[in-house]
Structures are given as C-alpha cells and as structure tokens.
Design a protein around this motif. Structure first.
Motif, PDB file in Angstrom:
ATOM      1  N   PHE A 107       3.298  11.363 -10.349  1.00  0.00           N
ATOM      2  CA  PHE A 107       2.303  10.617  -9.812  1.00  0.00           C
ATOM      3  C   PHE A 107       2.453  10.114  -8.747  1.00  0.00           C
ATOM      4  O   PHE A 107       3.634   9.433  -8.477  1.00  0.00           O
ATOM      5  CB  PHE A 107       2.126   9.644 -10.948  1.00  0.00           C
ATOM      6  CG  PHE A 107       1.421   9.971 -12.303  1.00  0.00           C
ATOM      7  CD1 PHE A 107       0.146   9.930 -12.484  1.00  0.00           C
ATOM      8  CD2 PHE A 107       2.259  10.394 -13.143  1.00  0.00           C
ATOM      9  CE1 PHE A 107      -0.411  10.441 -13.800  1.00  0.00           C
ATOM     10  CE2 PHE A 107       1.731  10.887 -14.583  1.00  0.00           C
ATOM     11  CZ  PHE A 107       0.226  10.620 -14.581  1.00  0.00           C
ATOM     12  N   TYR A 108       1.712  10.613  -7.587  1.00  0.00           N
ATOM     13  CA  TYR A 108       1.847  10.020  -6.023  1.00  0.00           C
ATOM     14  C   TYR A 108       0.655   8.960  -5.919  1.00  0.00           C
ATOM     15  O   TYR A 108      -0.568   9.596  -5.999  1.00  0.00           O
ATOM     16  CB  TYR A 108       1.761  11.193  -5.335  1.00  0.00           C
ATOM     17  CG  TYR A 108       2.854  12.443  -5.637  1.00  0.00           C
ATOM     18  CD1 TYR A 108       4.023  11.999  -4.823  1.00  0.00           C
ATOM     19  CD2 TYR A 108       2.656  13.241  -6.307  1.00  0.00           C
ATOM     20  CE1 TYR A 108       5.018  12.825  -5.191  1.00  0.00           C
ATOM     21  CE2 TYR A 108       3.483  14.363  -6.702  1.00  0.00           C
ATOM     22  CZ  TYR A 108       4.921  13.806  -5.769  1.00  0.00           C
ATOM     23  OH  TYR A 108       5.970  14.586  -6.052  1.00  0.00           O
ATOM     24  N   THR A 109       1.007   7.704  -5.857  1.00  0.00           N
ATOM     25  CA  THR A 109      -0.008   6.765  -5.562  1.00  0.00           C
ATOM     26  C   THR A 109      -0.051   6.445  -3.740  1.00  0.00           C
ATOM     27  O   THR A 109       1.145   5.798  -3.585  1.00  0.00           O
ATOM     28  CB  THR A 109       0.208   5.613  -6.440  1.00  0.00           C
ATOM     29  OG1 THR A 109       0.333   6.045  -7.779  1.00  0.00           O
ATOM     30  CG2 THR A 109      -1.054   4.664  -6.306  1.00  0.00           C
ATOM     31  N   ALA A 110      -1.006   6.857  -3.163  1.00  0.00           N
ATOM     32  CA  ALA A 110      -0.869   6.242  -1.445  1.00  0.00           C
ATOM     33  C   ALA A 110      -1.760   5.219  -1.590  1.00  0.00           C
ATOM     34  O   ALA A 110      -2.882   4.862  -2.216  1.00  0.00           O
ATOM     35  CB  ALA A 110      -1.500   7.260  -1.085  1.00  0.00           C
ATOM     36  N   VAL A 111      -1.314   4.294  -0.687  1.00  0.00           N
ATOM     37  CA  VAL A 111      -2.278   3.045  -0.349  1.00  0.00           C
ATOM     38  C   VAL A 111      -2.061   2.965   1.461  1.00  0.00           C
ATOM     39  O   VAL A 111      -1.101   3.450   1.863  1.00  0.00           O
ATOM     40  CB  VAL A 111      -1.630   1.789  -0.922  1.00  0.00           C
ATOM     41  CG1 VAL A 111      -0.076   1.601  -0.507  1.00  0.00           C
ATOM     42  CG2 VAL A 111      -2.610   0.846  -0.496  1.00  0.00           C
ATOM     43  N   SER A 112      -3.451   2.824   1.776  1.00  0.00           N
ATOM     44  CA  SER A 112      -3.550   2.919   3.312  1.00  0.00           C
ATOM     45  C   SER A 112      -4.206   1.618   3.781  1.00  0.00           C
ATOM     46  O   SER A 112      -5.179   1.303   2.925  1.00  0.00           O
ATOM     47  CB  SER A 112      -4.170   3.964   3.904  1.00  0.00           C
ATOM     48  OG  SER A 112      -3.706   5.219   3.434  1.00  0.00           O
ATOM     49  N   ILE A 182       3.775  -3.725  -4.769  1.00  0.00           N
ATOM     50  CA  ILE A 182       4.984  -3.936  -3.961  1.00  0.00           C
ATOM     51  C   ILE A 182       4.632  -3.663  -2.407  1.00  0.00           C
ATOM     52  O   ILE A 182       4.820  -4.205  -1.577  1.00  0.00           O
ATOM     53  CB  ILE A 182       6.255  -3.476  -4.414  1.00  0.00           C
ATOM     54  CG1 ILE A 182       6.614  -4.381  -5.866  1.00  0.00           C
ATOM     55  CG2 ILE A 182       7.543  -3.699  -3.532  1.00  0.00           C
ATOM     56  CD1 ILE A 182       7.897  -3.570  -6.606  1.00  0.00           C
ATOM     57  N   ALA A 183       4.426  -2.473  -2.331  1.00  0.00           N
ATOM     58  CA  ALA A 183       4.033  -1.767  -1.112  1.00  0.00           C
ATOM     59  C   ALA A 183       2.801  -2.427  -0.381  1.00  0.00           C
ATOM     60  O   ALA A 183       2.879  -2.600   0.579  1.00  0.00           O
ATOM     61  CB  ALA A 183       3.668  -0.162  -1.268  1.00  0.00           C
ATOM     62  N   THR A 184       1.603  -2.804  -1.350  1.00  0.00           N
ATOM     63  CA  THR A 184       0.768  -3.280  -0.752  1.00  0.00           C
ATOM     64  C   THR A 184       0.967  -4.720   0.120  1.00  0.00           C
ATOM     65  O   THR A 184       0.602  -5.191   0.836  1.00  0.00           O
ATOM     66  CB  THR A 184      -0.465  -3.575  -1.914  1.00  0.00           C
ATOM     67  OG1 THR A 184      -0.981  -2.160  -2.223  1.00  0.00           O
ATOM     68  CG2 THR A 184      -1.674  -4.068  -1.558  1.00  0.00           C
ATOM     69  N   CYS A 185       1.726  -5.441  -1.023  1.00  0.00           N
ATOM     70  CA  CYS A 185       2.091  -6.831  -0.431  1.00  0.00           C
ATOM     71  C   CYS A 185       2.933  -6.545   0.887  1.00  0.00           C
ATOM     72  O   CYS A 185       2.766  -7.437   1.916  1.00  0.00           O
ATOM     73  CB  CYS A 185       3.116  -7.360  -1.362  1.00  0.00           C
ATOM     74  SG  CYS A 185       2.547  -8.239  -2.754  1.00  0.00           S
ATOM     75  N   ASP A 186       3.846  -5.641   1.173  1.00  0.00           N
ATOM     76  CA  ASP A 186       4.722  -5.475   2.484  1.00  0.00           C
ATOM     77  C   ASP A 186       3.807  -4.999   3.495  1.00  0.00           C
ATOM     78  O   ASP A 186       3.954  -5.558   4.606  1.00  0.00           O
ATOM     79  CB  ASP A 186       5.384  -4.366   1.755  1.00  0.00           C
ATOM     80  CG  ASP A 186       6.741  -4.165   2.993  1.00  0.00           C
ATOM     81  OD1 ASP A 186       7.265  -5.263   3.589  1.00  0.00           O
ATOM     82  OD2 ASP A 186       6.834  -3.060   3.881  1.00  0.00           O
ATOM     83  N   MET A 187       2.838  -4.121   3.132  1.00  0.00           N
ATOM     84  CA  MET A 187       1.733  -3.652   4.350  1.00  0.00           C
ATOM     85  C   MET A 187       0.989  -5.034   4.788  1.00  0.00           C
ATOM     86  O   MET A 187       0.501  -5.352   5.820  1.00  0.00           O
ATOM     87  CB  MET A 187       1.075  -2.616   3.691  1.00  0.00           C
ATOM     88  CG  MET A 187       1.645  -1.485   3.370  1.00  0.00           C
ATOM     89  SD  MET A 187       0.919  -0.333   2.554  1.00  0.00           S
ATOM     90  CE  MET A 187      -0.535   0.207   3.427  1.00  0.00           C
ATOM     91  N   LEU A 188       0.360  -5.633   3.647  1.00  0.00           N
ATOM     92  CA  LEU A 188      -0.314  -6.866   4.175  1.00  0.00           C
ATOM     93  C   LEU A 188       0.482  -8.171   4.867  1.00  0.00           C
ATOM     94  O   LEU A 188       0.115  -8.467   5.843  1.00  0.00           O
ATOM     95  CB  LEU A 188      -1.111  -7.607   2.793  1.00  0.00           C
ATOM     96  CG  LEU A 188      -1.843  -6.619   2.086  1.00  0.00           C
ATOM     97  CD1 LEU A 188      -2.339  -7.343   0.703  1.00  0.00           C
ATOM     98  CD2 LEU A 188      -3.214  -6.548   3.013  1.00  0.00           C
ATOM     99  N   ARG A 189       1.720  -8.092   4.347  1.00  0.00           N
ATOM    100  CA  ARG A 189       2.525  -8.938   5.329  1.00  0.00           C
ATOM    101  C   ARG A 189       2.406  -8.444   6.870  1.00  0.00           C
ATOM    102  O   ARG A 189       2.761  -9.437   7.751  1.00  0.00           O
ATOM    103  CB  ARG A 189       3.918  -8.959   4.446  1.00  0.00           C
ATOM    104  CG  ARG A 189       4.946 -10.326   5.310  1.00  0.00           C
ATOM    105  CD  ARG A 189       6.108 -10.520   4.432  1.00  0.00           C
ATOM    106  NE  ARG A 189       6.656  -9.179   3.755  1.00  0.00           N
ATOM    107  CZ  ARG A 189       6.853  -8.773   2.447  1.00  0.00           C
ATOM    108  NH1 ARG A 189       6.354  -9.693   1.710  1.00  0.00           N
ATOM    109  NH2 ARG A 189       7.512  -7.726   2.357  1.00  0.00           N
ATOM    110  N   SER A 190       2.892  -7.270   6.963  1.00  0.00           N
ATOM    111  CA  SER A 190       2.745  -6.940   8.250  1.00  0.00           C
ATOM    112  C   SER A 190       1.583  -7.030   9.191  1.00  0.00           C
ATOM    113  O   SER A 190       1.795  -6.818  10.417  1.00  0.00           O
ATOM    114  CB  SER A 190       3.158  -5.095   8.272  1.00  0.00           C
ATOM    115  OG  SER A 190       2.136  -4.331   7.915  1.00  0.00           O
ATOM    116  N   VAL A 191       0.367  -7.146   8.630  1.00  0.00           N
ATOM    117  CA  VAL A 191      -0.768  -7.617   9.370  1.00  0.00           C
ATOM    118  C   VAL A 191      -1.403  -8.882   9.215  1.00  0.00           C
ATOM    119  O   VAL A 191      -2.626  -9.229   9.396  1.00  0.00           O
ATOM    120  CB  VAL A 191      -1.906  -6.381   9.154  1.00  0.00           C
ATOM    121  CG1 VAL A 191      -1.488  -4.849   9.493  1.00  0.00           C
ATOM    122  CG2 VAL A 191      -2.264  -6.498   7.499  1.00  0.00           C
TER     123      VAL A 191
END
Length: 200
Positions: A107-112, A182-191
C-alpha cells in the motif's frame, strides 16, 4: 517555506476516514472535494500513481482557494502483478481478497501540501500487508459484515479486516487507514501549521 499559523487549512478529500484521522490533530480545517481524474497512466508504478494523485488533488483545490494551504492524499494498493482499486461491489471485494489470500500487498499512501499552483511538500509511505491463507467462507463473511466497498484492497484494517492479516509493516501506522499522520505532522510543522506549541 513557512506559513502563518492562521493560514486556513483545507483537506482535499471527501473521505470520512481521512477527515477522522486529521481531526485527531485538533487543527481547524475544512474539506473540499477535488475534481481529479484517477485513471492510472500506462505502465505507471503504484507509488508514482499515488504521489501524482495526491499532488493533483491538493493542486485542484488550492487553485480555487489561493489563501489556503491544501492537504491532498491518495492511496494505491498493489499486488506484484496488478493494482487493486476500490471494489465498489461485494463480488469484486470477494474476488480481490481471494487474490490477496496468502500474498503480500503493498500500500502506497501519498500526502501532499499545496498552495496556489505549487506543491510545497510531499511524502509517500509504504505499508506491507501479509495476508493469511483465507478460506472462502471467511472472505464471504468478512465482506458481508464489514462492507469494505470503498476501500482499496477490500478491507478495513481498523475493523474486522485485521482478522485477515498475518502481519503488517509500516513506518507510519495510520497510513493504511488513508492518511499517514507522522508524515503529515512533519509536513505541517515545516510550514508553520504544527498542532502543538513549541519553544525556541
């Protein structure tokens, strides 16, 4: 790139699973339906498909809401020989699970994240699900009871679908449900849209 903390956040999805997952972060957000063609391109790898569709969903909504940052996500399930879409019917769901029986499914789950006409962050998380050898009776019973007709791979892992597994492997446990937090939090933190207070 850093955004102001009051920048509106939009989830480019009508999925109740993604909405519930994003709600766990206790952020204010709205939802908008992206108008995107999800047809795979000839020879397109499943991870590339997930990333392209995550980008496309985020950009489609961002174009209509230039003042907002938009989160788009997509998930693609694949056996070595084929991509498994959302079944849409009981018979197709049963058919997919028969194909998955005793197999490993990726399963590949992408978030942008996008703003205006630009993707400002992207991640893709892989989850490997190893299915037990499934009896036909339990496949039929499972599909009847859990009705996973809108789920890639024909199961709800947060429900009875967990009974079908031998094991699973992922760096981001909520990815399998549709949004890797986890990926979403990291991305939100960066912006600058991180949900927790921080100190310098």
């Amino acid at each position: 790139m850093s955004l102001l903390s009051h920048t509106p956040l939009i989830l480019a999805s009508t999925s109740p699973y993604r909405r519930r997952l994003l709600e766990r972060l206790e952020l204010a957000f709205t939802c908008a339906a992206p108008e995107t063609d999800e047809t795979p391109r000839p020879g397109e790898a499943p991870d590339a498909l997930a990333c392209r569709l995550g980008d496309a969903k985020a950009l489609a909504v961002a174009a209509l809401h230039p003042e907002s940052v938009v989160l788009g996500s997509d998930q693609v399930a694949a056996l070595p020989s084929m991509i498994l879409g959302k079944p849409g019917s009981f018979s197709v769901a049963q058919q997919q699970l028969r194909l998955c029986s005793g197999q490993s499914v990726e399963f590949y789950t992408a978030v942008s994240l996008a703003q205006r006409d630009t993707v400002i962050a992207q991640r893709c998380v892989r989850t490997t699900v190893r299915f037990r050898s499934l009896a036909n009776a339990e496949i039929i019973d499972y599909v009847r009871r859990d009705e996973p007709l809108d789920c890639a791979g024909s199961f709800r892992w947060e429900g009875l679908g967990i009974c079908l597994f031998k094991s699973l492997e992922s760096d981001d446990p909520t990815a399998l449900e549709g949004l890797p937090l986890i990926a979403t939090c990291d991305m939100l933190r960066s912006v600058g849209l991180y949900p927790l207070k921080t100190t310098i």
